[in-house]
Write a protein that holds these residues in place. Structure first.
Motif, short mmCIF file in Angstrom:
data_model
loop_
_atom_site.label_atom_id
_atom_site.label_comp_id
_atom_site.label_asym_id
_atom_site.label_seq_id
_atom_site.Cartn_x
_atom_site.Cartn_y
_atom_site.Cartn_z
N ARG A 48 8.52 -10.37 12.74
CA ARG A 48 8.49 -9.24 11.86
C ARG A 48 7.77 -9.69 10.35
NH1 ARG A 48 14.71 -7.53 13.06
NH2 ARG A 48 14.26 -6.36 14.83
N ILE A 49 7.87 -10.69 9.84
CA ILE A 49 7.41 -11.12 8.63
C ILE A 49 5.84 -10.90 8.70
CG2 ILE A 49 6.96 -12.87 6.95
CD1 ILE A 49 10.14 -13.62 7.55
N LEU A 50 5.48 -11.88 9.76
CA LEU A 50 4.03 -11.77 10.11
C LEU A 50 3.59 -10.39 10.33
CD1 LEU A 50 3.64 -14.82 12.65
CD2 LEU A 50 2.78 -14.60 10.37
N LEU A 51 4.15 -9.54 10.91
CA LEU A 51 3.53 -8.20 11.18
C LEU A 51 3.40 -7.56 9.80
CD1 LEU A 51 2.60 -5.84 13.09
CD2 LEU A 51 5.15 -5.31 13.13
N GLY A 52 4.52 -7.48 8.78
CA GLY A 52 4.51 -6.74 7.68
C GLY A 52 3.42 -7.59 6.72
N CYS A 53 3.24 -8.79 6.75
CA CYS A 53 2.07 -9.46 5.93
C CYS A 53 0.93 -8.96 6.39
CB CYS A 53 2.40 -10.80 6.03
SG CYS A 53 3.81 -11.44 5.06
N TYR A 54 0.65 -8.92 7.84
CA TYR A 54 -0.64 -8.29 8.49
C TYR A 54 -0.99 -7.15 8.08
CZ TYR A 54 -3.36 -6.48 12.33
OH TYR A 54 -4.17 -5.69 12.96
N TYR A 55 0.17 -6.02 8.03
CA TYR A 55 -0.25 -4.65 7.52
C TYR A 55 -0.50 -4.54 6.13
CZ TYR A 55 1.55 -2.63 12.08
OH TYR A 55 1.56 -2.19 13.24
N LEU A 56 0.04 -5.52 5.37
CA LEU A 56 0.10 -5.07 3.95
C LEU A 56 -1.46 -5.67 3.42
CD1 LEU A 56 3.29 -6.31 2.31
CD2 LEU A 56 2.16 -4.07 2.39
N LEU A 57 -1.73 -6.93 4.18
CA LEU A 57 -2.99 -7.47 3.69
C LEU A 57 -4.12 -6.75 4.34
CD1 LEU A 57 -4.44 -9.90 2.96
CD2 LEU A 57 -4.52 -10.88 5.14
N ASN A 58 -4.08 -6.19 5.64
CA ASN A 58 -5.30 -5.23 5.90
C ASN A 58 -5.27 -3.91 5.26
OD1 ASN A 58 -6.55 -6.61 8.32
ND2 ASN A 58 -4.59 -6.69 8.97
N LEU A 59 -4.16 -3.39 5.09
CA LEU A 59 -4.38 -1.96 4.42
C LEU A 59 -4.86 -2.31 2.78
CD1 LEU A 59 -1.21 -0.15 5.61
CD2 LEU A 59 -3.52 0.01 6.30
N GLY A 60 -4.33 -3.33 2.39
CA GLY A 60 -4.98 -3.67 0.87
C GLY A 60 -6.45 -3.80 0.92
N TYR A 61 -7.00 -4.69 1.95
CA TYR A 61 -8.53 -4.84 2.04
C TYR A 61 -9.20 -3.51 2.37
CZ TYR A 61 -12.83 -6.41 3.82
OH TYR A 61 -14.12 -6.55 3.88
N ILE A 62 -8.66 -2.49 2.92
CA ILE A 62 -8.97 -1.49 3.46
C ILE A 62 -9.30 -0.60 2.14
CG2 ILE A 62 -8.80 0.88 4.56
CD1 ILE A 62 -7.61 -0.61 6.82
N ALA A 63 -8.27 -0.55 1.26
CA ALA A 63 -8.34 0.26 -0.13
C ALA A 63 -9.27 -0.51 -1.11
CB ALA A 63 -6.89 0.22 -0.65
#
Length: 114
Positions: A48-63
């Motif tokens: 779950r931690i890996l999934l949350g970090c993954y989403y945050l990192l990718n959505l941040g990169y997209i922004a």
């Protein structure tokens, strides 16, 4: 006008890729983590931690990617710029996925050697 179309295509494809890959890695990662750690509770927490970090990192990169977008003036540029940006997202996802796998594998080997 081309920029807005390019943004919409990029955001749609990037969000789909990010969410789909995250979901697949989360599901497949359960058995991989259980194989490495032999503790279901810890595996679920780490996953779950890996999934949350993954989403945050990718959505941040997209922004951030949208902030540095080049001006698109034609259909050819729209396809080119959008394809390159989506390609970067896919490459980053691949690198992050393999970094996680290798990190967990090496941590497991280090813990079993003690």
């Amino acid at each position: 006008m081309f920029n807005i179309v390019s943004y919409v295509i990029f955001l749609t494809v990037s969000f789909y890729i990010t969410i789909d890959v995250g979901r697949r890695c989360f599901i497949a990662g359960k058995s991989y983590l259980e194989y490495l750690l032999h503790d279901k509770g810890m595996c679920l927490t780490i996953n779950r931690i890996l999934l949350g970090c993954y989403y945050l990192l990718n959505l941040g990169y997209i922004a951030v990617n949208l902030a540095f977008w080049d001006k698109v003036g034609s259909v050819e540029e729209l396809i080119s710029v959008t394809a390159v940006r989506i390609g970067y997202i896919a490459l980053i996802l691949c690198v992050l996925h393999y970094m996680n796998i290798f990190t967990l594998y090496f941590l497991k080997n280090k813990l079993t050697l003690k």
